[in-house]
Design a protein around this motif. Structure first.
Motif, PDB file in Angstrom:
ATOM      1  N   GLU A 135       0.824  -1.201   0.000  1.00 14.90           N
ATOM      2  CA  GLU A 135       0.000   0.000   0.000  1.00 14.90           C
ATOM      3  C   GLU A 135       0.865   1.262   0.000  1.00 14.90           C
ATOM      4  O   GLU A 135       2.055   1.225   0.311  1.00 14.90           O
ATOM      5  CB  GLU A 135      -0.911   0.013   1.233  1.00 14.90           C
ATOM      6  N   SER A 136       0.236   2.360  -0.323  1.00 15.22           N
ATOM      7  CA  SER A 136       0.929   3.644  -0.291  1.00 15.22           C
ATOM      8  C   SER A 136       1.355   3.957   1.138  1.00 15.22           C
ATOM      9  O   SER A 136       0.578   3.819   2.083  1.00 15.22           O
ATOM     10  CB  SER A 136      -0.006   4.749  -0.818  1.00 15.22           C
ATOM     11  N   LEU A 157      18.195   1.625 -10.421  1.00 18.86           N
ATOM     12  CA  LEU A 157      17.108   2.456 -10.931  1.00 18.86           C
ATOM     13  C   LEU A 157      15.828   1.990 -10.242  1.00 18.86           C
ATOM     14  O   LEU A 157      15.400   0.850 -10.413  1.00 18.86           O
ATOM     15  CB  LEU A 157      16.981   2.317 -12.448  1.00 18.86           C
ATOM     16  N   PHE A 158      15.241   2.874  -9.446  1.00 19.34           N
ATOM     17  CA  PHE A 158      14.021   2.551  -8.706  1.00 19.34           C
ATOM     18  C   PHE A 158      12.836   3.234  -9.371  1.00 19.34           C
ATOM     19  O   PHE A 158      12.746   4.462  -9.391  1.00 19.34           O
ATOM     20  CB  PHE A 158      14.155   3.011  -7.250  1.00 19.34           C
ATOM     21  N   LEU A 159      11.958   2.435  -9.957  1.00 23.34           N
ATOM     22  CA  LEU A 159      10.761   2.959 -10.622  1.00 23.34           C
ATOM     23  C   LEU A 159       9.566   2.771  -9.703  1.00 23.34           C
ATOM     24  O   LEU A 159       8.997   1.674  -9.602  1.00 23.34           O
ATOM     25  CB  LEU A 159      10.543   2.235 -11.957  1.00 23.34           C
ATOM     26  N   ASP A 160       9.191   3.826  -9.018  1.00 26.92           N
ATOM     27  CA  ASP A 160       8.059   3.777  -8.094  1.00 26.92           C
ATOM     28  C   ASP A 160       6.756   3.955  -8.871  1.00 26.92           C
ATOM     29  O   ASP A 160       6.702   4.734  -9.824  1.00 26.92           O
ATOM     30  CB  ASP A 160       8.217   4.870  -7.041  1.00 26.92           C
ATOM     31  N   GLU A 161       5.719   3.248  -8.431  1.00 24.60           N
ATOM     32  CA  GLU A 161       4.400   3.276  -9.063  1.00 24.60           C
ATOM     33  C   GLU A 161       4.497   2.996 -10.562  1.00 24.60           C
ATOM     34  O   GLU A 161       3.982   3.734 -11.396  1.00 24.60           O
ATOM     35  CB  GLU A 161       3.704   4.623  -8.798  1.00 24.60           C
ATOM     36  N   ILE A 162       5.150   1.895 -10.893  1.00 27.40           N
ATOM     37  CA  ILE A 162       5.345   1.541 -12.300  1.00 27.40           C
ATOM     38  C   ILE A 162       4.014   1.236 -12.982  1.00 27.40           C
ATOM     39  O   ILE A 162       3.899   1.319 -14.210  1.00 27.40           O
ATOM     40  CB  ILE A 162       6.314   0.349 -12.435  1.00 27.40           C
ATOM     41  N   GLY A 163       2.995   0.901 -12.204  1.00 27.75           N
ATOM     42  CA  GLY A 163       1.682   0.647 -12.790  1.00 27.75           C
ATOM     43  C   GLY A 163       1.059   1.868 -13.428  1.00 27.75           C
ATOM     44  O   GLY A 163       0.086   1.746 -14.185  1.00 27.75           O
ATOM     45  N   GLY A 184      -2.794   5.470   7.052  1.00 27.88           N
ATOM     46  CA  GLY A 184      -1.777   6.052   6.175  1.00 27.88           C
ATOM     47  C   GLY A 184      -0.420   5.387   6.305  1.00 27.88           C
ATOM     48  O   GLY A 184       0.564   5.887   5.765  1.00 27.88           O
ATOM     49  N   ASN A 185      -0.364   4.282   7.058  1.00 25.17           N
ATOM     50  CA  ASN A 185       0.846   3.483   7.209  1.00 25.17           C
ATOM     51  C   ASN A 185       2.003   4.283   7.822  1.00 25.17           C
ATOM     52  O   ASN A 185       1.783   5.237   8.560  1.00 25.17           O
ATOM     53  CB  ASN A 185       1.223   2.866   5.860  1.00 25.17           C
ATOM     54  N   ALA A 186       3.242   3.876   7.512  1.00 29.02           N
ATOM     55  CA  ALA A 186       4.404   4.488   8.145  1.00 29.02           C
ATOM     56  C   ALA A 186       4.530   5.968   7.811  1.00 29.02           C
ATOM     57  O   ALA A 186       5.043   6.756   8.608  1.00 29.02           O
ATOM     58  CB  ALA A 186       5.676   3.745   7.732  1.00 29.02           C
ATOM     59  N   ARG A 187       4.032   6.370   6.635  1.00 28.00           N
ATOM     60  CA  ARG A 187       4.100   7.781   6.264  1.00 28.00           C
ATOM     61  C   ARG A 187       3.253   8.633   7.213  1.00 28.00           C
ATOM     62  O   ARG A 187       3.666   9.719   7.633  1.00 28.00           O
ATOM     63  CB  ARG A 187       3.636   7.978   4.826  1.00 28.00           C
ATOM     64  N   GLU A 188       2.074   8.133   7.571  1.00 27.82           N
ATOM     65  CA  GLU A 188       1.229   8.868   8.523  1.00 27.82           C
ATOM     66  C   GLU A 188       1.904   8.940   9.887  1.00 27.82           C
ATOM     67  O   GLU A 188       1.880   9.979  10.549  1.00 27.82           O
ATOM     68  CB  GLU A 188      -0.138   8.200   8.651  1.00 27.82           C
ATOM     69  N   LEU A 189       2.497   7.831  10.321  1.00 27.56           N
ATOM     70  CA  LEU A 189       3.203   7.817  11.611  1.00 27.56           C
ATOM     71  C   LEU A 189       4.311   8.863  11.622  1.00 27.56           C
ATOM     72  O   LEU A 189       4.441   9.650  12.572  1.00 27.56           O
ATOM     73  CB  LEU A 189       3.767   6.423  11.864  1.00 27.56           C
ATOM     74  N   GLN A 190       5.098   8.907  10.565  1.00 26.68           N
ATOM     75  CA  GLN A 190       6.202   9.859  10.505  1.00 26.68           C
ATOM     76  C   GLN A 190       5.689  11.304  10.493  1.00 26.68           C
ATOM     77  O   GLN A 190       6.232  12.172  11.193  1.00 26.68           O
ATOM     78  CB  GLN A 190       7.051   9.590   9.266  1.00 26.68           C
TER      79      GLN A 190
END
Length: 445
Positions: free
Chosen positions: A163-164, A230-236, A349-355
């Motif tokens: 998840e995001s 090379l990191f391609l985030d959200e490749i979908g 919001g997962n770890a991003r919300e925590l941060q």
């Protein structure tokens, strides 16, 4: 220990290579055949413990391969067939004839590996895990941390799903650090943030004068990642037109800048990430099947934070230390009420919300200790909703005890005697509570 030998029969070069690479990464020996006749000949002499075969082959069908193998005096290993949806009836018929199983395209290679492990009896038993890892203290994250050093330098491409906000880029950087060439660049690209009109220029680069505004030569992402990752985030989110060009670049490892004439060789490690179901996108025609199998040689899934609550306090303490270092202030402490709230919140919001919540609290709060109200600034009615009021009191207390014991173990580096003394309980009581909460810790030397 002897390895398990399996036979892959697949005429599609991308899928065949992906299957062979993945099973070798998992510790299998693999013979890959591109036609049925050569596979049949090998079945007479090679001690295969399983066969993975496409039903549609260029000479004989997978069904013929299976029936001919079963008719010989040689013991027939378990067959797992790969089939399109239109051929499911045939696959079911093969099961009735003695085949072991089948998978339908597009399929999860990891699930196929699990099937073959069951068929060949090569399941890896669980082992004692350390109390923490570089990625977390939950079992799922400890397993990822253990797996990455083994595969980072061997897998041609890795797909990270989740998840995001779960930390897919954190895992990608962890892979980069554990692979050869970690001193080389790590180039992160959010595929959904690049305008479609600029995709080709951004990925491949361009020569000076290639188009209006191209006043200088520019290296694209492929060249920028040379020797590194090379990191391609959200490749979908990549449009189909760009998917075709990406696939070709991955296959040939050569690119041509926009407006250029000379081909350039590229050498980089590919890590992709997505929060979407790529197999479903393939099914509905929004993601290329060949690209899916090219990037999905090895898939690593990062669970949602709600599914690994053991990591919440571990992450929280790391975040406040990092925030304090950035602000040049002492690291703030957590009041027990704050730890209880953190441990029992659902974290949509997962770890991003925590941060984000902790960063706001550290900036706004002038005290050296954070209370729950500093982190969850909602008003009374909203604050009540932060705690799941449908959770029984026993469940809430168990979550708090779990979190408190884990924090104590981390503070004392997993030493049972020291942790028990700090908690004011006996070693036996601590072990019983650890078993109750399924907490693993480093044994004393």
């Amino acid at each position: 220990m002897s390895t398990t030998l399996i036979c892959v029969v697949e005429d599609d070069p991308i899928m065949g290579e992906s299957l062979a690479d993945r099973f070798r990464l998992e510790g299998f020996d693999v013979d890959w055949h591109t036609d049925g006749e050569s596979a049949f000949d090998a079945l007479q002499t090679r001690p295969y413990q399983a066969v993975i075969s496409d039903i549609r082959l260029p000479d004989i069908s997978g069904e013929d391969l299976f029936s001919r193998s079963a008719a010989t005096h040689t013991p027939t290993p378990p067959f797992v067939f790969i089939t399109a949806y239109a051929s499911v009836d045939m696959a079911v018929s093969l099961l009735k004839s003695g085949a072991a199983d089948y998978v339908t395209k597009p399929f999860d290679i990891g699930a196929l590996v699990d099937k073959v492990r069951l068929l060949t009896g090569t399941g890896i038993p669980d082992q004692a895990m350390p109390a923490q890892s570089e990625l977390g203290v939950s079992e799922a994250m400890r397993r990822l941390a253990e797996l990455v050093p083994r595969v980072a330098g061997r897998a041609k491409s890795i797909l990270i799903t989740g998840e995001s906000g779960v930390g897919k880029e954190v895992l990608a950087r962890f892979i980069h650090l554990h692979a050869p060439g970690d001193a080389y660049p790590f180039v992160a690209v959010n595929c959904g943030a690049v305008p479609e009109t600029l995709l080709e220029s951004e990925f491949f680069g361009h020569e000076r004068g290639a188009f209006t505004g191209a006043d200088r030569q520019k290296k694209g992402y492929f060249e920028q990642a040379e020797g590194g990752t090379l990191f391609l985030d959200e490749i979908g989110d990549l449009p189909l037109s760009m998917q075709v060009k990406l696939l070709r670049a991955l296959q040939e490892r050569r690119i041509t800048r926009v407006g250029g004439e000379r081909e350039l060789e590229t050498n980089f490690r590919l890590v992709c990430a997505t929060n979407r179901d790529l197999a479903e996108l393939v099914r509905i025609g929004k993601f290329r099947e060949d690209l899916f199998y090219r990037i999905n040689i090895l898939q690593l899934r990062v669970p949602a934070l709600r599914d690994r609550p053991d990591d919440v306090l571990w992450l929280a303490h790391r975040f406040v230390r990092d925030i304090a270092g950035r602000l040049g202030e002492p690291t703030k402490l957590f009041h027990p009420s704050a730890e209880a709230r953190l441990a029992t919140y659902g974290w949509p919001g997962n770890a991003r919300e925590l941060q984000n919540r902790l960063e706001r609290a550290c900036i706004v709060c002038s005290r050296n200790m954070l209370f729950s109200s500093d982190i969850f600034e909602e008003d009374g009615a909203q604050a009540a909703a932060v705690l799941d009021m449908d959770t029984p009191l026993d469940g809430y207390m168990a979550a708090c005890e779990n979190a408190f014991i884990r924090a104590a173990l981390l503070q004392h580096q997993g030493h049972i005697s020291e942790t028990a003394h700090a908690l004011g309980i006996s070693r036996k009581s601590l072990w019983e509570k650890m078993r109750k909460h399924a907490i693993a810790a480093e044994p004393l030397q």
